[in-house]
Write an enzyme that holds these catalytic residues in place. Structure first.
Site, PDB file in Angstrom:
ATOM      1  N   SER A   1      32.391 -13.824 -14.614  1.00 22.66           N
ATOM      2  CA  SER A   1      31.634 -13.461 -15.813  1.00 22.66           C
ATOM      3  C   SER A   1      30.952 -12.101 -15.739  1.00 22.66           C
ATOM      4  O   SER A   1      30.435 -11.623 -16.763  1.00 22.66           O
ATOM      5  CB  SER A   1      30.588 -14.542 -16.114  1.00 22.66           C
ATOM      6  OG  SER A   1      31.197 -15.674 -16.675  1.00 22.66           O
TER       7      SER A   1
ATOM      8  N   GLY B   1      20.951  -7.607 -13.767  1.00 15.66           N
ATOM      9  CA  GLY B   1      22.055  -8.115 -12.976  1.00 15.66           C
ATOM     10  C   GLY B   1      22.900  -9.107 -13.727  1.00 15.66           C
ATOM     11  O   GLY B   1      22.726  -9.332 -14.935  1.00 15.66           O
ATOM     12  N   HIS B   2      23.845  -9.706 -13.010  1.00 13.81           N
ATOM     13  CA  HIS B   2      24.720 -10.724 -13.577  1.00 13.81           C
ATOM     14  C   HIS B   2      25.441 -11.397 -12.417  1.00 13.81           C
ATOM     15  O   HIS B   2      25.688 -10.782 -11.375  1.00 13.81           O
ATOM     16  CB  HIS B   2      25.745 -10.091 -14.521  1.00 13.81           C
ATOM     17  CG  HIS B   2      26.210 -11.012 -15.619  1.00 13.81           C
ATOM     18  ND1 HIS B   2      26.919 -12.179 -15.381  1.00 13.81           N
ATOM     19  CD2 HIS B   2      26.057 -10.936 -16.961  1.00 13.81           C
ATOM     20  CE1 HIS B   2      27.177 -12.760 -16.547  1.00 13.81           C
ATOM     21  NE2 HIS B   2      26.667 -12.041 -17.521  1.00 13.81           N
TER      22      HIS B   2
ATOM     23  N   ALA C   1      31.572 -16.557 -11.826  1.00 14.65           N
ATOM     24  CA  ALA C   1      32.311 -17.589 -11.099  1.00 14.65           C
ATOM     25  C   ALA C   1      33.649 -17.790 -11.791  1.00 14.65           C
ATOM     26  O   ALA C   1      33.717 -17.840 -13.026  1.00 14.65           O
ATOM     27  CB  ALA C   1      31.527 -18.899 -11.075  1.00 14.65           C
TER      28      ALA C   1
ATOM     29  N   GLY D   1      37.016 -20.730  -8.084  1.00 12.71           N
ATOM     30  CA  GLY D   1      36.650 -20.786  -6.678  1.00 12.71           C
ATOM     31  C   GLY D   1      36.198 -19.468  -6.092  1.00 12.71           C
ATOM     32  O   GLY D   1      36.033 -19.361  -4.867  1.00 12.71           O
TER      33      GLY D   1
END
Length: 457
Positions: free
Chosen positions: A66, A308-309, A312, A315
């Site tokens: 993301s 920030g960010h 995921a 995995g």
């Protein structure tokens, strides 16, 4: 920040830090890059794939999940600068056939609301790609029956579907696929040589693969059966891959006001500032972040602004955080569950610049009633069952889409008004649950982190 070209070097101290953290937390592989004093230090540890045993190198690409949303928001702001996109115009100005189950909502939603996660659409919509090929256009057409979770603009609720829709707007206005645009307009100008947006390019690189707990032996990590999320969701974060140093090049360009390390401008200083300007409040404090910008999470730690960010994807887990006043940033890419390691490294990396990575202490209300919270809440992905228990609440998560979330249970302990800490041994279920909205004294929404579910009983 200066326009000097930072050097990239494997740093012995950083290498030791990463090696020890990886071993302590049982993470398969990781790559870390840190920007400080105009220089980028890098380290890599572990394996790209437990089956092949190939080691991670600093130049190894990982999926950033993301965090790709930051690239989508950057593309959108480029089109704003070119006069082709108005963030506050209805999406239907650019996609006249855009439809949702709620026709009134579809007519009102703007690109700004897509970029700050306030459209109200159900966000975790993961339709399979068409057998004849993936496209954002097809994804958007499948949204025609997608329901609203809340009123347009009422709350910030993390929304993958909204970023796919934003990506489609960008494609229509620019006349090219998102994957091509992100390379031509961002990655190539910024000198990101280990980045790719087409999974067919993965064979050119020593790329990481994701790992998850083995269903037959939960303590063992095995290669994820899913290589990518649906490719039609590229603009939300299903495919973009790069090295940690390349991700840091993108973040550093934003810190410089939109200029690459070689002095090439990809975005104006005004637009980078607009992306970091507060748009919506988060449902709850999240690792120091309490507000949403255009793509960026925004907050404060020790009175220092942070942006920030996280990401995921199949995995793989990615993290980036910057402290603009100190010209400091880092990027951490991993290929197995790594939240605890990421938290530990975050604290360690921030300490030399005098920033403490701690949330305020709990301030539980002296009296509260479980009846306000107890009930069933739902979104497309899961059903949340909230029950009372001595001293707190109990949470049970029941998946509604196979493979998207797992059956999970946790205790909830009061943290502050309408906010509860999650107590769970599951590394994938951490953080807080916040309750928002009210009807007849009962909360109407439960937010696990930044994802909301609506009360149904």
């Amino acid at each position: 920040m200066s326009g000097a070209v930072p050097t990239v070097a494997v740093d012995g101290e950083l290498q030791k830090l990463l090696d020890e953290a990886l071993a302590r937390h049982g993470v398969v592989g990781a790559s870390l890059a840190v920007l400080r004093d105009g220089k980028v230090a890098a380290a890599a540890s572990g394996m790209l794939n437990v089956d092949s045993g190939v080691r991670v190198r600093p130049e190894s690409p990982f999926q950033i999940g993301s965090i790709s949303k930051l690239f989508t928001a950057t593309l959108a702001m480029q089109l704003v600068e070119e006069g082709r996109l108005d963030l506050d115009a209805p999406v239907r100005r650019y996609l006249p056939d855009f439809a949702l189950a709620d026709a009134a909502a579809a007519s009102r939603i703007t690109t700004r609301q897509l970029l700050n996660h306030s459209s109200g659409m159900e966000g975790d919509f993961f339709p399979q790609d068409d057998p004849w090929g993936a496209s954002a256009d097809s994804y958007v057409r499948k949204m025609a029956l997608l329901p609203q979770l809340h009123d347009v603009g009422a709350y910030m609720c993390y929304c993958n579907s909204g970023f796919v829709l934003a990506g489609r707007v960008i494609e229509v206005l620019a006349g090219k696929p998102w994957q091509q645009l992100v390379m031509e307009r961002i990655c190539t100008p910024l000198g990101m040589r280990q980045a790719f947006a087409d999974p067919r390019e993965a064979l050119r690189y020593l790329s990481a693969v994701g790992h998850m707990a083995d269903p037959a032996s939960p303590s063992r990590l095995s290669v994820s059966p899913l290589t990518y999320l649906p490719l039609s969701m590229a603009a939300a974060g299903s495919v973009l891959s790069m090295s940690a140093a390349d991700l840091l090049r993108f973040v550093a360009a934003h810190l410089r006001g939109g200029v690459s390390e070689a002095g090439r401008r990809v975005l104006s200083e005004a637009s980078t500032a607009a992306m970091r300007a507060s748009q919506m409040r988060l449902p709850a404090l999240r690792a120091g972040f309490d507000r949403m910008g255009l793509g960026w999470f925004i907050g404060k730690l020790a009175d220092e602004e942070i942006v920030g960010h996280d990401g995921a994807c199949a995995g793989q887990f990615a993290y980036t955080l910057s402290v603009p006043r100190h010209d400091f940033a880092y990027a951490l890419l991993t290929n197995s569950p790594s939240a605890a390691m990421a938290d530990e490294l975050r604290s360690t990396l921030l300490r030399p610049i005098g920033v403490t990575a701690q949330d305020p202490p709990p301030q539980p209300p002296p009296d509260w009633t479980p009846l306000r919270y107890v009930g069933t809440y739902e979104n497309l992905a899961a059903r949340l069952l909230i029950a009372g228990r001595p001293g707190g609440l109990a949470l049970k998560i029941v998946p509604r889409q196979p493979g998207l979330v797992q059956h999970q249970q946790a205790e909830l302990v009061p943290h502050s008004p309408d906010c509860f800490d999650i107590l769970s041994d599951n590394p994938m279920l951490q953080g807080r649950v916040t309750f928002v909205g009210e009807t007849d004294g009962r909360a109407q929404f439960a937010a696990v982190g930044v994802r909301m579910a609506r009360r149904v009983s």
